[in-house]
Scaffold this motif. Structure first.
Motif, PDB file in Angstrom:
ATOM      1  N   LEU A   8     -41.981  -2.989 -25.970  1.00  0.00           N
ATOM      2  CA  LEU A   8     -41.510  -3.860 -24.883  1.00  0.00           C
ATOM      3  C   LEU A   8     -40.191  -4.134 -24.535  1.00  0.00           C
ATOM      4  O   LEU A   8     -39.841  -4.340 -23.348  1.00  0.00           O
ATOM      5  CB  LEU A   8     -42.016  -5.386 -25.417  1.00  0.00           C
ATOM      6  N   GLY A   9     -39.353  -3.661 -25.313  1.00  0.00           N
ATOM      7  CA  GLY A   9     -37.827  -3.694 -25.032  1.00  0.00           C
ATOM      8  C   GLY A   9     -37.247  -5.154 -25.289  1.00  0.00           C
ATOM      9  O   GLY A   9     -36.229  -5.472 -24.930  1.00  0.00           O
ATOM     10  N   VAL A  10     -38.194  -6.277 -25.414  1.00  0.00           N
ATOM     11  CA  VAL A  10     -37.622  -7.364 -25.756  1.00  0.00           C
ATOM     12  C   VAL A  10     -37.503  -7.886 -27.268  1.00  0.00           C
ATOM     13  O   VAL A  10     -38.324  -7.699 -27.985  1.00  0.00           O
ATOM     14  CB  VAL A  10     -38.305  -8.596 -25.273  1.00  0.00           C
ATOM     15  N   LEU A  11     -36.043  -8.246 -27.720  1.00  0.00           N
ATOM     16  CA  LEU A  11     -35.993  -8.271 -28.977  1.00  0.00           C
ATOM     17  C   LEU A  11     -35.566  -9.813 -29.218  1.00  0.00           C
ATOM     18  O   LEU A  11     -35.008 -10.556 -28.576  1.00  0.00           O
ATOM     19  CB  LEU A  11     -35.009  -7.579 -29.712  1.00  0.00           C
ATOM     20  N   ARG A  12     -36.366 -10.604 -30.254  1.00  0.00           N
ATOM     21  CA  ARG A  12     -36.193 -12.105 -30.552  1.00  0.00           C
ATOM     22  C   ARG A  12     -35.065 -12.182 -31.580  1.00  0.00           C
ATOM     23  O   ARG A  12     -35.396 -11.878 -32.684  1.00  0.00           O
ATOM     24  CB  ARG A  12     -37.316 -12.719 -30.776  1.00  0.00           C
ATOM     25  N   LEU A  13     -33.974 -12.982 -31.059  1.00  0.00           N
ATOM     26  CA  LEU A  13     -32.761 -13.109 -31.997  1.00  0.00           C
ATOM     27  C   LEU A  13     -32.673 -14.496 -32.474  1.00  0.00           C
ATOM     28  O   LEU A  13     -32.636 -15.512 -31.525  1.00  0.00           O
ATOM     29  CB  LEU A  13     -31.601 -12.666 -31.422  1.00  0.00           C
ATOM     30  N   GLY A  14     -32.919 -14.765 -33.812  1.00  0.00           N
ATOM     31  CA  GLY A  14     -33.040 -16.247 -34.022  1.00  0.00           C
ATOM     32  C   GLY A  14     -31.615 -16.469 -34.517  1.00  0.00           C
ATOM     33  O   GLY A  14     -30.698 -15.957 -35.188  1.00  0.00           O
ATOM     34  N   THR A  15     -31.546 -17.908 -34.022  1.00  0.00           N
ATOM     35  CA  THR A  15     -29.774 -18.424 -34.197  1.00  0.00           C
ATOM     36  C   THR A  15     -30.051 -19.999 -34.722  1.00  0.00           C
ATOM     37  O   THR A  15     -30.862 -20.611 -34.062  1.00  0.00           O
ATOM     38  CB  THR A  15     -29.117 -18.140 -33.035  1.00  0.00           C
ATOM     39  N   ARG A  16     -28.884 -20.242 -35.386  1.00  0.00           N
ATOM     40  CA  ARG A  16     -28.805 -21.494 -35.544  1.00  0.00           C
ATOM     41  C   ARG A  16     -28.393 -22.259 -34.007  1.00  0.00           C
ATOM     42  O   ARG A  16     -27.931 -21.516 -33.293  1.00  0.00           O
ATOM     43  CB  ARG A  16     -27.723 -22.030 -36.513  1.00  0.00           C
ATOM     44  N   ARG A  17     -28.567 -23.518 -33.790  1.00  0.00           N
ATOM     45  CA  ARG A  17     -28.515 -24.164 -32.443  1.00  0.00           C
ATOM     46  C   ARG A  17     -26.977 -24.629 -32.342  1.00  0.00           C
ATOM     47  O   ARG A  17     -26.709 -25.156 -31.241  1.00  0.00           O
ATOM     48  CB  ARG A  17     -29.304 -25.318 -32.418  1.00  0.00           C
ATOM     49  N   SER A  18     -25.982 -24.504 -33.400  1.00  0.00           N
ATOM     50  CA  SER A  18     -24.706 -24.963 -33.274  1.00  0.00           C
ATOM     51  C   SER A  18     -24.019 -24.103 -31.997  1.00  0.00           C
ATOM     52  O   SER A  18     -24.319 -22.991 -31.916  1.00  0.00           O
ATOM     53  CB  SER A  18     -23.791 -24.880 -34.372  1.00  0.00           C
ATOM     54  N   LEU A  19     -23.050 -24.777 -31.421  1.00  0.00           N
ATOM     55  CA  LEU A  19     -22.196 -23.882 -30.306  1.00  0.00           C
ATOM     56  C   LEU A  19     -21.511 -22.536 -31.221  1.00  0.00           C
ATOM     57  O   LEU A  19     -21.664 -21.525 -30.400  1.00  0.00           O
ATOM     58  CB  LEU A  19     -20.961 -24.778 -29.940  1.00  0.00           C
ATOM     59  N   MET A  20     -21.115 -22.746 -32.312  1.00  0.00           N
ATOM     60  CA  MET A  20     -20.475 -21.628 -33.197  1.00  0.00           C
ATOM     61  C   MET A  20     -21.847 -20.523 -33.101  1.00  0.00           C
ATOM     62  O   MET A  20     -21.421 -19.490 -32.773  1.00  0.00           O
ATOM     63  CB  MET A  20     -19.932 -21.728 -34.237  1.00  0.00           C
ATOM     64  N   ALA A  21     -22.777 -20.858 -33.806  1.00  0.00           N
ATOM     65  CA  ALA A  21     -23.841 -20.030 -33.990  1.00  0.00           C
ATOM     66  C   ALA A  21     -24.411 -19.285 -32.766  1.00  0.00           C
ATOM     67  O   ALA A  21     -24.798 -17.989 -32.720  1.00  0.00           O
ATOM     68  CB  ALA A  21     -24.794 -20.554 -34.533  1.00  0.00           C
ATOM     69  N   THR A  22     -24.801 -20.077 -31.806  1.00  0.00           N
ATOM     70  CA  THR A  22     -25.109 -19.496 -30.357  1.00  0.00           C
ATOM     71  C   THR A  22     -24.427 -18.666 -29.531  1.00  0.00           C
ATOM     72  O   THR A  22     -24.475 -17.519 -28.986  1.00  0.00           O
ATOM     73  CB  THR A  22     -25.782 -20.452 -29.458  1.00  0.00           C
ATOM     74  N   THR A  23     -22.818 -19.041 -29.962  1.00  0.00           N
ATOM     75  CA  THR A  23     -21.880 -18.174 -29.343  1.00  0.00           C
ATOM     76  C   THR A  23     -21.903 -16.707 -29.954  1.00  0.00           C
ATOM     77  O   THR A  23     -21.854 -15.968 -29.232  1.00  0.00           O
ATOM     78  CB  THR A  23     -20.464 -18.602 -29.318  1.00  0.00           C
ATOM     79  N   GLN A  24     -21.741 -16.685 -31.290  1.00  0.00           N
ATOM     80  CA  GLN A  24     -21.899 -15.482 -32.013  1.00  0.00           C
ATOM     81  C   GLN A  24     -23.086 -14.687 -31.938  1.00  0.00           C
ATOM     82  O   GLN A  24     -23.048 -13.559 -31.588  1.00  0.00           O
ATOM     83  CB  GLN A  24     -21.343 -15.493 -33.574  1.00  0.00           C
ATOM     84  N   SER A  25     -24.185 -15.343 -31.778  1.00  0.00           N
ATOM     85  CA  SER A  25     -25.440 -14.639 -31.473  1.00  0.00           C
ATOM     86  C   SER A  25     -25.456 -14.161 -30.225  1.00  0.00           C
ATOM     87  O   SER A  25     -25.868 -12.807 -29.803  1.00  0.00           O
ATOM     88  CB  SER A  25     -26.585 -15.729 -31.656  1.00  0.00           C
ATOM     89  N   GLY A  26     -24.950 -14.632 -29.025  1.00  0.00           N
ATOM     90  CA  GLY A  26     -24.864 -14.476 -27.710  1.00  0.00           C
ATOM     91  C   GLY A  26     -24.115 -13.297 -27.562  1.00  0.00           C
ATOM     92  O   GLY A  26     -24.574 -12.232 -26.891  1.00  0.00           O
ATOM     93  N   GLN A  27     -22.945 -13.059 -28.457  1.00  0.00           N
ATOM     94  CA  GLN A  27     -21.960 -11.813 -28.086  1.00  0.00           C
ATOM     95  C   GLN A  27     -22.610 -10.851 -28.836  1.00  0.00           C
ATOM     96  O   GLN A  27     -22.701  -9.614 -28.276  1.00  0.00           O
ATOM     97  CB  GLN A  27     -20.698 -12.124 -29.117  1.00  0.00           C
ATOM     98  N   VAL A  28     -23.400 -11.038 -30.038  1.00  0.00           N
ATOM     99  CA  VAL A  28     -24.136  -9.864 -30.459  1.00  0.00           C
ATOM    100  C   VAL A  28     -25.200  -9.163 -29.661  1.00  0.00           C
ATOM    101  O   VAL A  28     -25.452  -8.121 -29.216  1.00  0.00           O
ATOM    102  CB  VAL A  28     -24.575  -9.876 -31.949  1.00  0.00           C
ATOM    103  N   ALA A  29     -26.011 -10.160 -29.153  1.00  0.00           N
ATOM    104  CA  ALA A  29     -26.985  -9.852 -28.112  1.00  0.00           C
ATOM    105  C   ALA A  29     -26.442  -9.199 -26.819  1.00  0.00           C
ATOM    106  O   ALA A  29     -27.134  -8.051 -26.685  1.00  0.00           O
ATOM    107  CB  ALA A  29     -27.889 -11.175 -27.447  1.00  0.00           C
ATOM    108  N   ASP A  30     -25.556  -9.695 -26.233  1.00  0.00           N
ATOM    109  CA  ASP A  30     -24.903  -8.882 -25.321  1.00  0.00           C
ATOM    110  C   ASP A  30     -24.480  -7.444 -25.355  1.00  0.00           C
ATOM    111  O   ASP A  30     -24.691  -6.650 -24.612  1.00  0.00           O
ATOM    112  CB  ASP A  30     -23.719  -9.641 -24.556  1.00  0.00           C
ATOM    113  N   ARG A  31     -23.914  -7.249 -26.705  1.00  0.00           N
ATOM    114  CA  ARG A  31     -23.382  -5.898 -26.954  1.00  0.00           C
ATOM    115  C   ARG A  31     -24.324  -5.044 -27.120  1.00  0.00           C
ATOM    116  O   ARG A  31     -24.611  -3.842 -27.116  1.00  0.00           O
ATOM    117  CB  ARG A  31     -22.443  -6.158 -28.572  1.00  0.00           C
ATOM    118  N   LEU A  32     -25.589  -5.731 -27.974  1.00  0.00           N
ATOM    119  CA  LEU A  32     -26.738  -4.545 -28.110  1.00  0.00           C
ATOM    120  C   LEU A  32     -27.455  -4.464 -26.916  1.00  0.00           C
ATOM    121  O   LEU A  32     -27.732  -3.033 -26.656  1.00  0.00           O
ATOM    122  CB  LEU A  32     -27.813  -5.577 -29.109  1.00  0.00           C
ATOM    123  N   THR A  33     -27.447  -5.520 -25.797  1.00  0.00           N
ATOM    124  CA  THR A  33     -27.998  -4.952 -24.859  1.00  0.00           C
ATOM    125  C   THR A  33     -27.093  -3.622 -23.989  1.00  0.00           C
ATOM    126  O   THR A  33     -27.519  -2.743 -23.439  1.00  0.00           O
ATOM    127  CB  THR A  33     -28.086  -6.090 -23.601  1.00  0.00           C
TER     128      THR A  33
END
Ligand SMILES: NCc1[nH]cc(CCC(=O)O)c1CC(=O)O
Length: 309
Positions: A8-33
């Motif tokens: 499908l090409g869509v990967l689900r990345l689970g993250t804690r909801r804090s700003l720190m967690a969503t920022t670091q998860s977002g950075q990893v997601a962007d890099r993977l994409t």
């Protein structure tokens, strides 16, 4: 998932909801994409560590942030997760693998306040919930008043703004991720304040049996960071058997040599054991274990105090 999700090409990345967690998860997601072309969807997960009002130390450590994400992984609700490496228990969970350790951010601890530590007035109230930080701060400024605090970085910095505390100590990497770097009044050199093992680094985790995703995520891995944090965590794991005192450790791999320095400090800051070693990055685990054994031989195990995590 993973056959289906990879198709499908869509990967689900689970993250804690804090700003720190969503920022670091977002950075990893962007890099993977950017590197693979896969679309990544962030899935917010509330962890016990985020909702409880009890002192974290009484809950058996920071593993509370990790277990909810692992449960979602095993249940198949998410495909992978990003953790702050220093929050990961040293005991491996056979159900999951650390598929990648991305390049480390700033590993240093930071002071947020009106002045550098040396310029705070005697008796100034400095907030930190970490026995490792308190013990090392006491070596630098025995005359200050160290106050236990918890809550997210925003809450902690708020106690400085409100005047309740003179200053607080937090990880520079976390402050950067939440956009509060400008409020740092001092970055502690790693030589004067050894960070927590793994501080500033992230762990990208997926199910151990998800071979296709393990292979895909490997593109995010930084071998030098992996060697460094492997040594730091092997040291911590070995010390956990023989010592209940605050542990600081920092390793760096320059591409040829892995240097590792670690300290165990009595919680009152009165006594400490500190040692350094160097070796081949491919022997990172042995380097950490051997340094811990040498520290225990020098009395690290008798520096009793609170647990470090
Ligand atoms: N224990 C909470 C935690 N886990 C990771 C970070 C900061 C980011 C990092 O070290 O990677 C923090 C906050 C802090 O120690 O200030």
């Amino acid at each position: 998932m993973s056959g289906e999700a990879l198709k499908l090409g869509v990967l689900r990345l689970g993250t804690r909801r804090s700003l720190m967690a969503t920022t670091q998860s977002g950075q990893v997601a962007d890099r993977l994409t950017a590197l693979t072309g896969h679309t990544v969807e962030l899935v917010g997960v509330t962890t016990f560590g985020d909702v409880t009002k009890t002192q974290l130390a009484q809950l058996g450590g920071t593993g509370v942030f990790v277990s909810a994400l692992r449960d979602k992984l095993i249940a198949g609700d998410i495909d992978f997760a990003v953790h702050s490496l220093k929050d990961l228990p040293t005991k491996p969970d056979p159900r999951v693998v650390i598929a990648a350790i991305p390049p480390r951010d700033d590993p240093r601890d930071a002071l947020v306040g009106p002045a550098a530590l040396a310029d705070l007035p005697p008796g100034a109230r400095v907030g930190t919930g970490s026995p490792r930080r308190v013990a090392q701060l006491r070596l630098l400024r025995p005359d200050l008043d160290y106050v236990p605090i918890r809550g997210n970085a925003d809450t902690r910095i708020g106690k400085v703004t409100s005047g309740e505390l003179s200053a607080v100590v937090l990880a520079a990497a976390g402050l950067g991720r939440i956009g509060r770097q400008a409020e740092i009044s001092q970055l502690f050199d790693v030589d004067e304040m050894l960070p927590a093992p793994g501080q500033g680094a992230l762990a990208v985790e997926c199910r151990a049996d998800d071979a296709a995703l393990v292979e895909l995520l490997a593109v995010l891995d930084d071998p030098r960071t992996r060697a460094a944090v492997t040594a730091e965590r092997a040291l911590l794991a070995t010390l956990e058997g023989g010592c209940h005192a605050p542990v600081g450790a920092y390793a760096a791999d320059d591409g040829h040599i892995l240097n590792l320095t670690a300290t165990v400090v009595a919680i009152d800051g009165a006594r400490s054991v500190r040692k350094s070693t160097a070796g081949d990055p491919s022997a990172a685990m042995e380097l950490g274990r051997d340094l811990a054994a040498a520290m225990i031989a020098e009395g690290a195990g008798t520096l009793m105090g609170e647990r470090t995590h």
